[in-house]
Enzyme design. Structure first.
Site, PDB file in Angstrom:
ATOM      1  N   HIS A  32      39.297  45.222  41.752  1.00 48.42           N
ATOM      2  CA  HIS A  32      40.287  44.421  41.020  1.00 48.42           C
ATOM      3  C   HIS A  32      40.808  45.127  39.771  1.00 48.42           C
ATOM      4  O   HIS A  32      41.865  44.776  39.264  1.00 48.42           O
ATOM      5  CB  HIS A  32      39.732  43.026  40.715  1.00 48.42           C
ATOM      6  CG  HIS A  32      39.744  42.117  41.916  1.00 48.42           C
ATOM      7  ND1 HIS A  32      40.886  41.503  42.375  1.00 48.42           N
ATOM      8  CD2 HIS A  32      38.771  41.765  42.790  1.00 48.42           C
ATOM      9  CE1 HIS A  32      40.606  40.788  43.470  1.00 48.42           C
ATOM     10  NE2 HIS A  32      39.327  40.930  43.737  1.00 48.42           N
ATOM     11  N   HIS A  51      36.961  32.695  50.632  1.00 50.20           N
ATOM     12  CA  HIS A  51      37.697  33.835  51.185  1.00 50.20           C
ATOM     13  C   HIS A  51      37.808  33.763  52.704  1.00 50.20           C
ATOM     14  O   HIS A  51      38.751  34.313  53.273  1.00 50.20           O
ATOM     15  CB  HIS A  51      37.111  35.161  50.695  1.00 50.20           C
ATOM     16  CG  HIS A  51      37.779  35.625  49.434  1.00 50.20           C
ATOM     17  ND1 HIS A  51      38.971  36.317  49.450  1.00 50.20           N
ATOM     18  CD2 HIS A  51      37.469  35.432  48.134  1.00 50.20           C
ATOM     19  CE1 HIS A  51      39.350  36.535  48.203  1.00 50.20           C
ATOM     20  NE2 HIS A  51      38.458  36.018  47.381  1.00 50.20           N
ATOM     21  N   HIS A  97      39.019  42.188  51.464  1.00 55.31           N
ATOM     22  CA  HIS A  97      38.282  40.927  51.469  1.00 55.31           C
ATOM     23  C   HIS A  97      37.889  40.510  52.891  1.00 55.31           C
ATOM     24  O   HIS A  97      36.839  39.915  53.097  1.00 55.31           O
ATOM     25  CB  HIS A  97      39.067  39.838  50.742  1.00 55.31           C
ATOM     26  CG  HIS A  97      39.138  40.059  49.254  1.00 55.31           C
ATOM     27  ND1 HIS A  97      40.128  40.795  48.645  1.00 55.31           N
ATOM     28  CD2 HIS A  97      38.303  39.675  48.249  1.00 55.31           C
ATOM     29  CE1 HIS A  97      39.913  40.840  47.344  1.00 55.31           C
ATOM     30  NE2 HIS A  97      38.814  40.176  47.068  1.00 55.31           N
ATOM     31  N   GLU A 101      47.590  35.772  47.003  1.00 55.78           N
ATOM     32  CA  GLU A 101      46.590  36.072  45.966  1.00 55.78           C
ATOM     33  C   GLU A 101      46.741  35.180  44.745  1.00 55.78           C
ATOM     34  O   GLU A 101      45.695  34.659  44.319  1.00 55.78           O
ATOM     35  CB  GLU A 101      46.641  37.555  45.578  1.00 55.78           C
ATOM     36  CG  GLU A 101      45.491  37.935  44.660  1.00 55.78           C
ATOM     37  CD  GLU A 101      45.478  39.415  44.308  1.00 55.78           C
ATOM     38  OE1 GLU A 101      46.370  40.170  44.729  1.00 55.78           O
ATOM     39  OE2 GLU A 101      44.565  39.799  43.578  1.00 55.78           O
ATOM     40  N   HIS A 148      33.499  45.205  43.798  1.00 60.51           N
ATOM     41  CA  HIS A 148      34.511  44.158  43.679  1.00 60.51           C
ATOM     42  C   HIS A 148      35.206  44.197  42.326  1.00 60.51           C
ATOM     43  O   HIS A 148      36.425  44.083  42.232  1.00 60.51           O
ATOM     44  CB  HIS A 148      33.861  42.791  43.926  1.00 60.51           C
ATOM     45  CG  HIS A 148      34.853  41.681  44.055  1.00 60.51           C
ATOM     46  ND1 HIS A 148      34.891  40.613  43.198  1.00 60.51           N
ATOM     47  CD2 HIS A 148      35.864  41.483  44.938  1.00 60.51           C
ATOM     48  CE1 HIS A 148      35.881  39.802  43.563  1.00 60.51           C
ATOM     49  NE2 HIS A 148      36.483  40.299  44.613  1.00 60.51           N
ATOM     50  N   HIS A 175      45.074  31.510  46.141  1.00 61.08           N
ATOM     51  CA  HIS A 175      43.747  32.109  46.067  1.00 61.08           C
ATOM     52  C   HIS A 175      43.171  32.084  44.644  1.00 61.08           C
ATOM     53  O   HIS A 175      42.030  31.681  44.432  1.00 61.08           O
ATOM     54  CB  HIS A 175      43.783  33.543  46.620  1.00 61.08           C
ATOM     55  CG  HIS A 175      42.726  34.418  46.048  1.00 61.08           C
ATOM     56  ND1 HIS A 175      42.941  35.205  44.934  1.00 61.08           N
ATOM     57  CD2 HIS A 175      41.426  34.587  46.388  1.00 61.08           C
ATOM     58  CE1 HIS A 175      41.819  35.834  44.638  1.00 61.08           C
ATOM     59  NE2 HIS A 175      40.889  35.491  45.500  1.00 61.08           N
ATOM     60  N   HIS A 215      39.775  29.977  43.003  1.00 61.64           N
ATOM     61  CA  HIS A 215      38.672  30.484  42.174  1.00 61.64           C
ATOM     62  C   HIS A 215      38.488  29.597  40.939  1.00 61.64           C
ATOM     63  O   HIS A 215      37.368  29.337  40.516  1.00 61.64           O
ATOM     64  CB  HIS A 215      38.978  31.910  41.707  1.00 61.64           C
ATOM     65  CG  HIS A 215      38.555  32.979  42.683  1.00 61.64           C
ATOM     66  ND1 HIS A 215      37.326  33.586  42.655  1.00 61.64           N
ATOM     67  CD2 HIS A 215      39.214  33.560  43.716  1.00 61.64           C
ATOM     68  CE1 HIS A 215      37.237  34.498  43.614  1.00 61.64           C
ATOM     69  NE2 HIS A 215      38.381  34.501  44.283  1.00 61.64           N
TER      70      HIS A 215
HETATM   71 CU1  CUO Z   1      38.360  39.518  45.079  1.00 63.49          CU
HETATM   72 CU2  CUO Z   1      38.946  36.267  45.377  1.00 63.49          CU
HETATM   73  O1  CUO Z   1      37.811  37.620  44.474  1.00 63.49           O
HETATM   74  O2  CUO Z   1      39.799  38.167  45.196  1.00 63.49           O
END
Ligand code: CUO
Length: 676
Positions: A215, A407, A240, A352, A211, A367, A371
């Site tokens: 990113h 998610h 995701h 996102e 992960h 998104h 977080h």
């Molecule tokens: Cu990978 Cu929410 O953590 O995008």
């Protein structure tokens, strides 16, 4: 011994022990730098004798450093999160500078400067992104991030304490550091918390590395050439979506319900999480979340972050509206259709949100802000001087059960769009003349179509990441899921002339969380991709054998648990690419009496799959979830095809779905057994 600035070992050394000052000879290289490169405390310190034999690099006194006045504002011992808008701007600026420097030497000197004076978490992120995206460094090895920053993957303080205790034990120095430190499997909770049954998945080092690396390869901010990659919004959706599908498979292996979407934002969250991680860099313990915590508006002057839950609700409404209208509004007020081809990509960037969002004012930053709200749930107005929880950092977010609920909500929006698209018909699904006669899974010496998983112990070497500890090797031993490798044996008949085909292999649980056989409508969201590869189909019958370890979703085991000792570096280092699902987690755990699953194999028409490009990249073994660096996504179909859309009216089961097409789709029941 003097080394040149162009010496490649400097790039690797600059990742080491990110909390230690430059005067300590980082990565065994002594940095002889101008005084303005050092914090005031170290300006009059001379290089210590104990590093006397290390190679030395000298940075000239008249070196000019680009304007870093923004990123330098983040203090060195503060936590850093890309989800915090101010931090995001700082990172974007730093990436911009590091990628933009034309001369290689200027890049290196600037990184040395940053390494010494800027926040180490910010620097290691921006530096990694820069290495991946600069033409002169893109083939450089990125170190295993868990080894240089263990605090975000393992209980680093526990490790330091254990080492300290051993200092007084009657053993030699050599034995002391060589004896692996065993990290117990259940170090964050007990099964009294039902969610803890899948902690081995959420806290898996390889999964979290995947992960983090994903990113890094797909940053949502920074210069255009870094962000604007082929189908990045769609890949954000697909990667995701697959995480949720895999997590659900894992939950069914442990008799848990499927993930519940987090949709009612004003209700308390029953799932708690106590990470027990401590950051040695930011000198803090990651805050836990109590059961039944409630998200509230954020007003934190310290990060200049102010977010109202109402904003989130407005963005959500607008996005739903756009999906149902089948079009989004851009900043000029004109409408852009959410088409079959790239609607999902546009939506991914909006949701996102990435810098490519078509209208950030209108659709917000749903998104990422989610977080953040979840990350600050324990201290929304900073009255307790606490920073974000694990959900606020892409290296740690997957440890927390709320990650999957959040998610699953985001995925639901994507599915809302997929529901508006025309259904796949014979024309999309079929490959006239190509028939799959059979497909089997074979494990050495075992009954066919029976898969096995078990617990395995592997070591990680952490000396590059534990600041201020002795320079010797330090191993930790962790317990993780593993499976017995198997092969696919697929028999295909081609009744026409020679051509190419794409083999697509998926697997999904057969029964739902009530123990009932799943309807395809539900099951399609639970298919995990196992592999995708090209085959040449000559006329007649063929048998293809493919190893599970060759999977297009995974990176090899060695890339997760590779020995990080610099002296043992192999040539594989030079094209090391960390993004990809860890090989040891290819299969879900299964159950002691065999979890029933459906294996699905399809050979699709290459004429509809083909992407025209000349491929040169070595870094392509996990292309399903990671794409191929510097190239187009190597499959023209919608990601997740053929399960990305609901089945047509009247097709209720996988059995009836595979009747579409012309025999080029095949499924069979398999079982996954777990042995303790
Ligand atoms: Cu990978 Cu929410 O953590 O995008």
């Amino acid at each position: 011994q003097q080394i040149q600035l162009t010496d490649r070992s400097i790039l690797s050394a600059l990742f080491d022990r990110p909390g230690e000052p430059l005067v300590n000879a980082i990565g065994n290289i002594r940095f002889n730098v101008p005084p303005n490169f050092l914090p005031t405390t170290y300006r009059n310190v001379t290089l210590e004798n104990r590093f006397g034999t290390s190679p030395q690099v000298t940075i000239p006194n008249n070196t000019i450093i680009p304007d870093l006045s923004l990123p330098i504002q983040l203090r060195r011992n503060e936590p850093f999160s890309l989800f915090i808008p101010m931090h995001r701007k700082m990172a974007a600026r730093l990436i911009d500078v590091l990628v933009g420097l034309k001369k290689y030497e200027d890049f290196v000197t600037t990184v040395v400067y940053c390494r010494s004076l800027l926040n180490p978490l910010l620097v290691s992120y921006a530096y990694s992104v820069a290495i991946l995206h600069r033409n002169d460094t893109r083939n450089q090895a990125l170190p295993n991030f868990a080894c240089i920053n263990p605090g975000r993957f393992l209980s680093a303080r526990g490790i330091a304490k254990e080492l300290q205790e051993r200092t007084n034990a009657p053993i030699t120095d050599e034995q002391r550091v060589r004896m692996p430190i065993e990290i117990p499997m259940d170090f964050t909770g007990t099964d009294l918390d039902v969610e803890h049954r899948v902690a081995y998945f959420r806290e898996d080092v390889g999964i979290n590395l995947h992960h983090w690396n994903w990113h890094l390869v797909y940053p949502f901010e920074g210069p255009r050439e870094v962000v604007d990659k082929d189908r990045r919004g769609e890949l954000f959706f697909y990667m995701h979506q697959q995480i949720i599908a895999r997590y659900n498979f894992e939950r069914l292996s442990n008799k848990l319900k499927l993930v519940q979407r987090f949709i009612n934002w004003r209700e308390p969250i029953p799932e708690a999480y106590f990470p027990k991680l401590d950051s040695m860099l930011a000198s803090r313990v990651w805050p836990p979340r109590q059961a039944f915590a409630l998200i509230r508006d954020i007003a934190r002057p310290v990060e200049q972050t102010y977010i109202d839950l109402q904003d989130m609700e407005r963005w959500r409404e607008r996005i739903f509206q756009a999906i149902h209208d089948g079009r989004v509004q851009n900043v000029n007020g004109s409408f852009v259709p959410l088409s079959e081809r790239n609607g999902i990509d546009i939506l991914g960037n909006i949701l996102e949100a990435s810098d490519l969002s078509i209208n950030p004012n209108l659709y917000g930053n749903l998104h990422n802000v989610g977080h953040l709200l979840l990350g600050f749930i324990h201290d929304p107005d900073h009255r307790h001087l606490e920073s974000f929880g694990v959900i606020g950092d892409s290296a740690t977010a997957m440890r927390d059960p709320i990650f999957y609920r959040w998610h699953a909500f985001i995925d639901d929006l994507f599915q809302e769009h997929k529901n508006t698209l025309p259904r796949y018909t014979d024309r999309h699904l079929g490959y006239p003349g190509i028939t799959i006669k059979s497909a089997e899974l074979l494990t050495n010496g075992k009954q066919p179509n029976i898969l096995n998983t078990f617990w395995q112990k592997s070591d990680l070497e952490l000396s590059r990441g534990l600041d201020f500890l002795p320079q010797a090797q330090i191993f930790v031993r962790i317990t993780h899921l593993q499976y017995t490798p198997f092969v696919y044996r697929i028999r295909v008949q081609n009744s026409g002339k020679e051509r190419m085909g794409t083999v697509r292999i998926f697997m999904a649980p057969h029964f739902d969380d009530r123990g009932l056989p799943m309807r395809l409508r539900q099951q399609r969201g639970l298919f995990i991709e196992l592999d995708r590869f090209l085959v040449l189909l000559k006329s007649g019958d063929h048998t293809f054998i493919r190893n599970s370890t060759q999977s297009s979703v995974t990176i090899p085991y060695e890339r997760t648990f590779r020995n990080q000792d610099r002296n043992q570096a192999t040539s594989e280092d030079t094209n090391y690419c960390g993004c990809g699902w860890p090989q040891h987690m290819l299969l879900p755990k299964g159950t002691p009496d065999g979890l029933q699953a459906d294996l699905f194999v399809m050979v699709s028409n290459y004429a509809d799959d083909q992407v025209n490009q000349r491929s040169t990249n070595m870094c392509r073994d996990a292309s399903s979830y990671c794409g191929v660096r510097g190239e187009k996504y190597p499959d023209r179909r919608a990601m997740g095809f053929p399960f990305d859309r609901p089945p047509t009216e009247g097709v209720e089961t996988l059995e009836s779905f595979k009747q579409l097409g012309n025999g080029n789709m095949f499924s069979r029941r398999v079982a996954i057994f777990h042995t303790r």
